[in-house]
Scaffold this active site. Sequence first.
Site: not given
Ligand code: HAX
Length: 435
Positions: A240, A270, A317, A326, A372
């Site tokens: 964002s 996000h 994250h 947070r 979140d």
């Molecule tokens: N559940 C399952 N798998 C997860 C995970 C979770 N909570 N977090 C990371 N992973 C997976 C990723 O999908 C990725 O898998 P692939 O290799 O198959 O693509 C792997 O672990 C490595 O990811 P990472 O490097 O640890 O994390 P990223 O930087 O790629 O992504 C995210 C960060 C926040 C998007 C990710 O942790 C996620 O999808 N979390 C769940 C959704 C979530 O809570 N989002 C909110 C985040 C905070 C925010 O921005 N709020 O607005």
Amino acid sequence: MSTLKNLLKKKIEEFRPRITRLLKEYGKVKVDEVTIEQVINGARDVKCLVTDISYLDPMEGIRFRGKTIPETFAALPKVPGCDQPFVEGFWWMMLTGEVPTMEQTLEVVEDFRKRRQVPQYVFDVLRALPRDCHPMAMFSAAIVAMQRESQFAAKYREGMKKTEYWDPMYEDACNLLAKLPAIGAYIYRMKFKCDTPICSDPKLDFGGDFAHMMGIGKPYDDVARMYFILHSDHESGNVSAHTIHLVASALSDAFYAVSAGMNGLAGPLHGLANEEVLRWTQNFMAKLGGQEPTEEVIRKALWDTLNSGQVVPGFGHAVLRKTDPRYMAQREFCLKHLPDYPLFKVISMIFKVAPQVLAEQGKAKNPWPNVDAQSGVIQWYYGVTEYSFYTVLFGIGRAIGTLANLVWDRGLGYALERPKSVTTAMLEEAAGIKQ
Ligand code: HAX
């Protein structure tokens, strides 16, 4: 000119030479190198953005203008009779880096009151949308609908010097921010409370008026203040904040930029994660059919989610490598105000089990909860059970930090953002792969 605007003008003018010097004398100094993994995987950790408004350390978490979350809440003037600070005082701090006095804070409260009224056509736009539109689509549409109000766009058309850009951007930022609580609450009451909007109360501050327009009594005003401040900023690289900065770098005004940023916030990876957490938890509890949840059942449900190829919402994250402060701030609020609430107990159990499960799976770099994972419980407890609305709350908060950034972006004359792309064949060549 208001005291805040005057101070900001002085700060921007004092700061400018630092940027000019860096560019002129040190422009070719290397800050970072980029790997193929970073090019393909979303530019993780590439240092190519600058902001002085917040900084995210992977182990410590966010600092707003150099202050941790507890330091921020302790430093700012509190609303009389309440536990939480004025959002307006936080706005002052984000813009200037200084903690305002009560008098200075009240000046912003008064200024925001004058800017609060939402034009009727914005409500008409909202009413024209199908009622089953997602609240974030409504929120984004309402913001972009107000673009005609932009002083920046009008002044740009008339012709102004680059050093003056920050001034109408500041006006747009204040005008937009002051209206967001009314827009958010209107969407909520129109969509979920049988179309019964509540008018703003001119006696109330940003957070207090939001709670009033939502139709929820104390201490929801404090919940709102805490929530908006906690969600305000997370340095510049998140979707964002980055979107808002990117769009505005084309000299698009704050209305275009913030609306675009809200569309990014609405993604499940996000800001929509707060909605997903509640959906996941409610589905899980429904499957239990009244049975007491145990750590074992939660573990199984988490594995079911992972095995079906989905992410566990609220965990992980892109930058943080520990529990999000947070999350902890909201957990402390729950421990104080709703320690025995069944939903909080389930969320606490997930907090205990999910990091183990994610670590066992071994994919997520950070198995710990993010902001979140905890926020929906508080909303649910105070009666906001319509979880598709939660990201709008996040959006109102996120506007604070990103708008402060936009004012400084224009103040320091930051450039049009335009990174360079390469082809896959170029990456293969860089890797030494022979076709
Ligand atoms: N559940 C399952 N798998 C997860 C995970 C979770 N909570 N977090 C990371 N992973 C997976 C990723 O999908 C990725 O898998 P692939 O290799 O198959 O693509 C792997 O672990 C490595 O990811 P990472 O490097 O640890 O994390 P990223 O930087 O790629 O992504 C995210 C960060 C926040 C998007 C990710 O942790 C996620 O999808 N979390 C769940 C959704 C979530 O809570 N989002 C909110 C985040 C905070 C925010 O921005 N709020 O607005």
